[in-house]
Design an enzyme around this catalytic site. Structure first.
Site, short mmCIF file in Angstrom:
data_model
loop_
_atom_site.label_atom_id
_atom_site.label_comp_id
_atom_site.label_asym_id
_atom_site.label_seq_id
_atom_site.Cartn_x
_atom_site.Cartn_y
_atom_site.Cartn_z
CB SER A 127 3.65 18.24 -86.09
OG SER A 127 4.43 18.89 -85.13
CG HIS A 128 8.03 17.79 -86.21
ND1 HIS A 128 6.98 17.43 -85.40
CD2 HIS A 128 8.78 16.68 -86.38
CE1 HIS A 128 7.10 16.16 -85.07
NE2 HIS A 128 8.18 15.68 -85.66
CE LYS A 174 4.00 19.29 -79.46
NZ LYS A 174 4.03 17.85 -79.29
CG ASP A 223 2.45 21.65 -81.74
OD1 ASP A 223 3.44 21.78 -82.50
OD2 ASP A 223 1.84 20.57 -81.60
NE ARG A 224 7.37 18.85 -82.07
CZ ARG A 224 8.09 17.76 -82.28
NH1 ARG A 224 9.35 17.86 -82.60
NH2 ARG A 224 7.54 16.56 -82.18
CG ASP A 284 5.99 22.68 -84.59
OD1 ASP A 284 5.28 23.60 -84.17
OD2 ASP A 284 5.60 21.49 -84.61
NE ARG A 316 11.06 10.37 -81.52
CZ ARG A 316 11.22 10.95 -82.71
NH1 ARG A 316 12.43 11.23 -83.14
NH2 ARG A 316 10.18 11.23 -83.48
CE LYS A 352 -3.72 17.20 -82.76
NZ LYS A 352 -2.65 17.61 -81.87
NE ARG A 363 1.75 14.21 -87.10
CZ ARG A 363 2.55 14.70 -86.16
NH1 ARG A 363 3.84 14.43 -86.21
NH2 ARG A 363 2.07 15.45 -85.21
CG ASP A 422 1.57 21.76 -85.42
OD1 ASP A 422 2.81 21.76 -85.25
OD2 ASP A 422 0.82 21.01 -84.80
CD GLU A 451 5.33 15.31 -75.44
OE1 GLU A 451 5.49 14.08 -75.46
OE2 GLU A 451 4.75 15.94 -76.34
CD GLU A 452 12.07 14.35 -76.11
OE1 GLU A 452 13.01 14.85 -76.76
OE2 GLU A 452 11.10 13.79 -76.64
CB SER A 453 9.74 16.29 -78.64
OG SER A 453 8.46 16.29 -78.01
CB THR A 477 2.84 10.18 -81.19
OG1 THR A 477 3.70 9.04 -81.32
CG2 THR A 477 3.10 10.84 -79.86
#
Ligand code: G1P
Ligand code: ZN
Length: 557
Positions: free
Chosen positions: A127-128, A390, A295-296, A291, A510, A140, A36, A293, A377-379, A32
């Protein structure tokens, strides 16, 4: 694995570009959000090098160009930075802008690529996902618009990686990335840049810093949990230094290679310390977290974690309070599993709401063509057209701006929003570490049921439609299929099933659950209670317990 070293060019006595033989790895397919894997996988001989060479091999016209490089500071970040710098030099890149100490948050990479019109950038982050020597690492590639490479490129990189036989690298000594300044590797210039400055400048253009500063002066209190990840230096600079919040407002503000053992994913489960603070009788006015990195984001009022889907909808409904959005928004884009709360706002504003597959890369074209201004996004991901990633701190500053402009608390803003638009009760249930074969079989069985579902009554809900989401990009016409099974009911309730594309161990199922409630007298139920009947339907239809042996999800957000 044997490695043959072949020196093909020699530049001077002690520095040269080498072409080294390598063996391809079969598993370098980006998910996604980039490639990773466990750190130990990346540490295998040639593993990182193969992937980086594959990127350079598929990029047309990168010779002599500028690229941006930085990461979230997790374990292996520094080593990877040095390897990539030497490979960039060997592959003819003209200049690399690298964050000081190798640090750049994901949104900062996007900001810097755009500001300096770079050719692209390489982000080192998982990321997280947990960090440390036994945690995860990731890489990435982002393109010139500052956003994650589209599938056309990630697929080409994967294809290349499967057939790679050699990579190029300079044997120059390591570059000192601890201090700002310029140096060279071979013919390539390396400029170590301030990790925060460009990003902080952009935030000041978007938000009313004076109003927020005055709010802090009047005694407004907040806690920002940077979770020992890369958001710390950004939050300290912007919230404490520039906006004048007292020292100590930012918690866990120093980035650590293993994130201090935290799982740097800002949700109520992982940010439990912040949630406990916000639940306490003397809670600060506002809580937020970002998070690994940065972005969240998670937004928290007193005793009220705001669902990310609601956060997107509320920011969209109030966008004009922020100077950067005072002319209004052209549209909203949300990932398919994200709740439809934003759709209601878009409708009332008379702008389109786009529904895309999961993953930030699908927003790029809509933002580039100015069809959407805000996306989410919901995440726990929210952002806008200011960059192509993000942006955690951006969302937090937006909420600060909103509170400063309205003099209303998060709780009041949320309650008023629900009263006007209705509430979309929303939750995601994750089942982690499932055997991959079983997880795929579960999804296949669901897909096979889809045709027979329409019109069926499940509990008190009637199925309006059921499909496996597929998306055609309205700009370039590219199609992405099998993006998640969705069951939509006539009362606007929805259940969505998909498998994670970012995990590194087994499969994660999920399950996304959503129910719409217009009646304000029913807006204060506990979320899981409000969704109980849908949870039961989801279990029944996917046979989750029978397949996984799990009676409960491993994470509920
Ligand atoms: C997860 C999130 C998705 C997000 C991605 C990268 O992907 O669900 O919204 O874009 O991380 O942060 P998933 O593991 O579900 O494929
Ligand atoms: Zn992230």
């Amino acid at each position: 694995m044997s490695r043959k070293r072949t020196r093909i060019i020699s530049l001077g006595a002690d520095v040269s570009i080498q072409t080294l033989a390598t063996n391809a790895y079969p598993d370098q397919q980006p998910g996604t959000s980039g490639l990773r894997k466990k750190v130990s996988v990346f540490q295998q001989s040639g593993y990182l090098e193969n992937f980086v060479q594959s990127i350079f091999d598929v990029l047309d016209g990168c010779t002599g160009q500028t690229i941006v490089l930085g990461g979230d500071g997790r374990f292996y970040n520094r080593e990877a930075i040095q390897i990539i710098l030497k490979m960039a030099a060997a592959n003819g890149i003209g200049k690399v802008l690298v964050g000081q100490n190798g640090i750049l948050s994901t949104p900062a990479v996007s900001c810097v690529i755009r500001k300096y019109h770079a050719f692209g950038g390489i982000v080192l982050s998982a990321s997280h996902n947990p960090g440390g020597s036994d945690g995860d690492f990731g890489i990435k590639y982002n393109i010139g618009n500052g956003g994650p490479a589209p599938e056309k490129i990630t697929e080409a990189v994967f294809a290349r990686s499967k057939g790679i036989t050699q990579y190029k690298i300079s044997d120059a000594p390591d570059i000192n990335i601890n201090h700002l300044g310029t140096s060279r590797i071979e013919n390539m210039q390396v400029e170590v840049i301030d990790s925060v400055a460009d990003y902080a400048e952009q935030m000041q253009q978007l938000f009313d810093f004076d109003a927020i500063r005055n709010m802090f002066k009047r005694g407004f209190t907040m806690r920002f949990d940077a979770m020992s990840a890369v958001g710390g230096p950004y939050a300290r600079k912007i919230i404490e230094d520039l906006l004048g919040a007292p020292r100590g407002t930012v918690l866990h503000g120093i980035p650590l290679e293993d994130f201090g053992g935290h799982h740097p994913d800002p949700n109520p489960v992982n940010a439990e310390e912040l949630i406990a603070l916000m639940d306490a009788p003397n809670a600060p006015d506002f809580g937020a977290a970002s998070d690994g990195d940065a972005d969240r984001n998670m937004i928290v009022g007193r005793k009220l974690p705001v669902s990310p889907s609601d956060s997107l909808a509320i920011l969209a409904a109030n966008a004009t309070v922020a100077p950067g959005y005072k002319k209004g928004i052209t549209g909203i884009a949300r990932s398919m599993p994200t709740s439809t709360a934003a759709d209601r706002v878009a409708k009332s504003l008379g702008v389109p709401c786009f529904e895309t597959p999961t993953g930030w890369k699908f927003f790029g074209n809509l933002l580039d063509t100015n069809q959407a201004t805000l996306c989410g996004e919901e995440s726990y991901g929210t952002s806008s057209s200011h960059i192509r990633e993000k942006d955690g701190l951006w969302a937090v500053l937006f909420w600060l701006n909103l509170q400063a402009a309205t003099d209303k608390s998060v709780n009041t803003l949320v309650a008023e929003h629900w009263a006007k638009f209705g509430r979309n009760y929303y939750s995601r249930h994750d089942y982690e570490g499932i055997d991959t074969v079983k997880a795929n079989a579960l999804m296949d069985r669901l897909r096979n049921k889809l045709d027979s579902l329409k019109g069926q009554k499940l509990g008190s809900h009637v199925v309006a439609m059921a499909d496996d989401f597929s998306y055609t990009d309205p700009v370039d016409g590219s199609t992405s299929s099998k993006q998640g099974v969705r069951i939509i009911f006539t009362d606007d309730a929805r259940i969505v099933f998909r498998l994670s594309g970012t995990g590194t161990v087994g499969a994660t199922l999920r399950v996304y659950l959503e129910k719409y409630e217009a009646d304000p007298s029913r807006h204060n139920l506990p979320t899981q209670t409000a969704l109980a009947d849908l949870i039961a339907i989801a279990n029944e239809i996917a046979q989750i317990e029978a397949v996984t042996g799990m009676t409960q999800p491993t994470v509920i957000t």
